[in-house]
Write an enzyme that holds these catalytic residues in place. Structure first.
Site, PDB file in Angstrom:
ATOM      1  N   ASP A  99       0.932  -1.184   0.007  1.00 59.25           N
ATOM      2  CA  ASP A  99      -0.036  -0.150  -0.079  1.00 59.25           C
ATOM      3  C   ASP A  99       0.697   1.206  -0.121  1.00 59.25           C
ATOM      4  OD1 ASP A  99      -2.182  -1.658   0.176  1.00 59.25           O
ATOM      5  OD2 ASP A  99      -1.877  -1.839   2.375  1.00 59.25           O
TER       6      ASP A  99
ATOM      7  N   GLY B 228      -3.988  -4.683  -4.511  1.00 58.10           N
ATOM      8  CA  GLY B 228      -4.806  -3.614  -4.927  1.00 58.10           C
ATOM      9  C   GLY B 228      -4.585  -2.350  -5.434  1.00 58.10           C
ATOM     10  N   HIS B 229      -4.325  -2.084  -6.609  1.00 54.42           N
ATOM     11  CA  HIS B 229      -3.633  -0.987  -7.169  1.00 54.42           C
ATOM     12  C   HIS B 229      -4.719  -0.074  -7.589  1.00 54.42           C
ATOM     13  CE1 HIS B 229       0.172  -3.176  -8.427  1.00 54.42           C
ATOM     14  NE2 HIS B 229      -0.138  -3.178  -7.047  1.00 54.42           N
TER      15      HIS B 229
ATOM     16  N   GLN C 117       2.260  -6.018  -3.019  1.00 54.67           N
ATOM     17  CA  GLN C 117       2.453  -6.207  -1.628  1.00 54.67           C
ATOM     18  C   GLN C 117       3.691  -5.439  -1.175  1.00 54.67           C
ATOM     19  OE1 GLN C 117       1.700  -9.808  -2.868  1.00 54.67           O
ATOM     20  NE2 GLN C 117      -0.282  -8.873  -2.554  1.00 54.67           N
TER      21      GLN C 117
HETATM   22  P1  IMP Z   1      -2.321 -12.787   2.212  1.00 53.99           P
HETATM   23  O1  IMP Z   1      -1.393 -12.314   1.033  1.00 53.99           O
HETATM   24  O2  IMP Z   1      -3.854 -12.598   1.761  1.00 53.99           O
HETATM   25  O3  IMP Z   1      -2.058 -14.445   2.448  1.00 53.99           O
HETATM   26  O4  IMP Z   1      -2.160 -12.057   3.312  1.00 53.99           O
HETATM   27  C1  IMP Z   1      -1.090 -12.109   4.072  1.00 53.99           C
HETATM   28  C2  IMP Z   1      -0.701 -10.763   4.761  1.00 53.99           C
HETATM   29  O5  IMP Z   1      -0.402  -9.699   3.848  1.00 53.99           O
HETATM   30  C3  IMP Z   1      -2.093 -10.119   5.480  1.00 53.99           C
HETATM   31  O6  IMP Z   1      -1.409  -9.198   6.592  1.00 53.99           O
HETATM   32  C4  IMP Z   1      -2.514  -9.028   4.518  1.00 53.99           C
HETATM   33  O7  IMP Z   1      -3.043  -7.913   5.010  1.00 53.99           O
HETATM   34  C5  IMP Z   1      -1.310  -8.671   3.793  1.00 53.99           C
HETATM   35  N1  IMP Z   1      -1.386  -8.128   2.604  1.00 53.99           N
HETATM   36  C6  IMP Z   1      -1.590  -9.049   1.077  1.00 53.99           C
HETATM   37  N2  IMP Z   1      -1.722  -8.137   0.150  1.00 53.99           N
HETATM   38  C7  IMP Z   1      -1.556  -6.886   0.502  1.00 53.99           C
HETATM   39  C8  IMP Z   1      -1.462  -5.738  -0.298  1.00 53.99           C
HETATM   40  O8  IMP Z   1      -1.674  -5.753  -1.400  1.00 53.99           O
HETATM   41  N3  IMP Z   1      -1.221  -4.865   0.560  1.00 53.99           N
HETATM   42  C9  IMP Z   1      -1.028  -4.712   1.842  1.00 53.99           C
HETATM   43  N4  IMP Z   1      -1.099  -5.821   2.648  1.00 53.99           N
HETATM   44  C10 IMP Z   1      -1.225  -6.840   2.039  1.00 53.99           C
END
Ligand code: IMP
Length: 425
Positions: free
Chosen positions: A13, A40-41, A223
């Protein structure tokens, strides 16, 4: 630029979508190499807001070939919906290319993601519940279903049935859920094959040929560094490698092909989900960052935890990614604070840490050592030249640069495409 990597230098983010969007303007190929629709972009074009989760944001430019690499996990339903949405807005998604080797997110992955989180209770990771972790688990246990399997109904059905034997045992016996039937899943997924056929390719070859031709290739990380399965705050991480090293394995090109690595960092810092966060502000200041910065997740809508910029973590990101530069985003959000702070070290159980601690226990007990800078209390969102920023804002950026040890080459001061100040070349 021939091959540039753009990664998140924090917990995701950071505003990567916007920087990717700007760099995509002059790119020929834009590649996602890890993650899935957990990312999410958000991109703002004029009055329109685009939220993409899987398709590289470069799709908005007609000259760009957007590529989803083998390191990604693809939920075909989401991908098809995203392409439909783009079509509805007169953006042609026919150029999207997908690696035949990318793994597919299946309905049981989503289900297992959700029930496991519930089962973990207070110790939950706070995943996006999109099935990302379970899909990568199957990849590494060598039982996963890949995009290419969708085109061979016999193999697809066999793999699905084998998987379901195992998943249904887990769902029923461990998590007290109803079992899932193979037939509706097979019908749904085999139905996706026709819609995806023209998009599937050897993505490694496509990218390699593009680099050989001298095309400009941009690798877009999802991420962020601190969510990396190897280098992040494990276990509170995602299940892939967002760090720059993930590019090589996630698309299939050698590290020598990469010549620029940009780390995107917010001028403060945020995190969604659980896990250690040394500079988190659980007070009025943190709440104001959430409100002013609009810090709610693009994918899940969750409120993000916010805090001051963490230069210890940023130096770590410089190291593990080999950053050549930093793009500093959302500097305008800090305009609303009388003073701004930067964590320059940590204090944990009486010991000072200048480097990111390798042990989770230490990280949990870290108190940030802050330096405080005067705020600028001026709206900077219309500024388009770095030298026109208030002196205090310029000094803040220069201090970040000094602490990180690499140049801040771009500063973003607002959501609009042109709200980016470039510094030198
Ligand atoms: P997962 O990727 O859904 O397995 O989530 C694992 C961790 O990564 C969690 O803490 C999510 O909130 C975080 N996370 C996954 N994708 C994003 C992103 O695009 N932005 C911020 N945090 C993310």
């Amino acid at each position: 630029m021939s091959a540039t990597v753009l990664i998140g230098a924090q917990w995701g983010d950071e505003g990567k979508g916007k920087i990717t969007d700007v760099l995509s303007e002059t790119a020929d190929v834009v590649v996602r190499y890890q993650g899935g629709n957990n990312a999410g972009h958000t991109i703002v074009v004029g009055e329109e807001r685009f939220a993409l989760t899987l398709i590289p944001s470069g799709v908005l430019y007609p000259q760009v070939t957007p590529v989803i690499g083998n390191g990604c996990v693809i939920d075909p339903r989401v991908l098809i919906e995203e392409m439909d949405t783009l079509r509805g807005r007169n953006i042609d998604p026919s150029r999207v290319r997908i690696s035949a080797n990318a793994h597919v997110i299946m309905p049981y992955h989503r289900k297992l993601d959700a029930v496991r989180e519930r089962y973990l209770g207070k110790r939950q990771i706070g995943t996006t519940k999109r099935g990302i972790g379970p899909a990568y688990m199957d990849k590494f246990s060598r039982s996963g279903i890949r995009v290419q399997d969708l085109f061979d109904p016999k193999i697809f059905r066999r793999k699905l049935e084998d998987n379901l034997k195992d998943k249904n045992r887990q769902l029923v016996k461990v998590y007290n859920q109803l079992p899932m039937d193979a037939e509706p899943i097979a019908a749904e997924y085999l139905g996706y094959a026709d819609l995806l056929r023209d998009h599937v390719t050897d993505a490694s070859l496509l990218v390699w040929e593009a680099i050989e031709r001298g095309d400009r290739v941009l690798f877009e990380g999802a991420q962020g560094t601190l969510l990396d399965i190897d280098h992040g705050t494990y276990p509170f991480v995602t299940s892939s490698n967002p760090t720059a090293g993930g590019v090589s394995t996630g698309i299939g090109i050698g590290p020598r092909s990469i010549d620029r690595v940009i780390g995107v960092a917010k001028a403060y810092i945020s995190r969604v989900g659980s896990g250690p966060f040394p500079t988190e502000l659980e007070d009025e200041t943190g709440a104001r960052m959430v409100d002013i910065g609009g810090e709610f997740g693009t994918v899940t809508g969750r409120r993000r935890r916010c805090g001051w910029l963490d230069a210890v973590a940023l130096r770590y990101a410089v190291r593990v990614n080999g950053l050549s530069e930093i793009a500093l985003t959302k500097l305008d959000v800090l305009s609303h604070f009388d003073e701004v702070k930067i964590a320059v070290a940590y204090d944990s159980l009486g010991e000072r840490y200048d480097n990111f601690p390798r042990q989770q226990g230490v990280l949990y007990n870290c108190a940030p050592v802050y330096e405080t800078h005067g705020g600028w209390n001026t709206d900077i969102s219309e500024v388009r030249d770095f030298s026109d920023l208030p002196k205090a804002a310029q000094q803040y950026v220069e201090r970040v640069e000094e602490l990180a040890g690499v140049p801040v080459s771009m500063v973003s001061v607002g959501p609009a495409r042109d709200a980016i100040l470039s510094r030198g070349d």
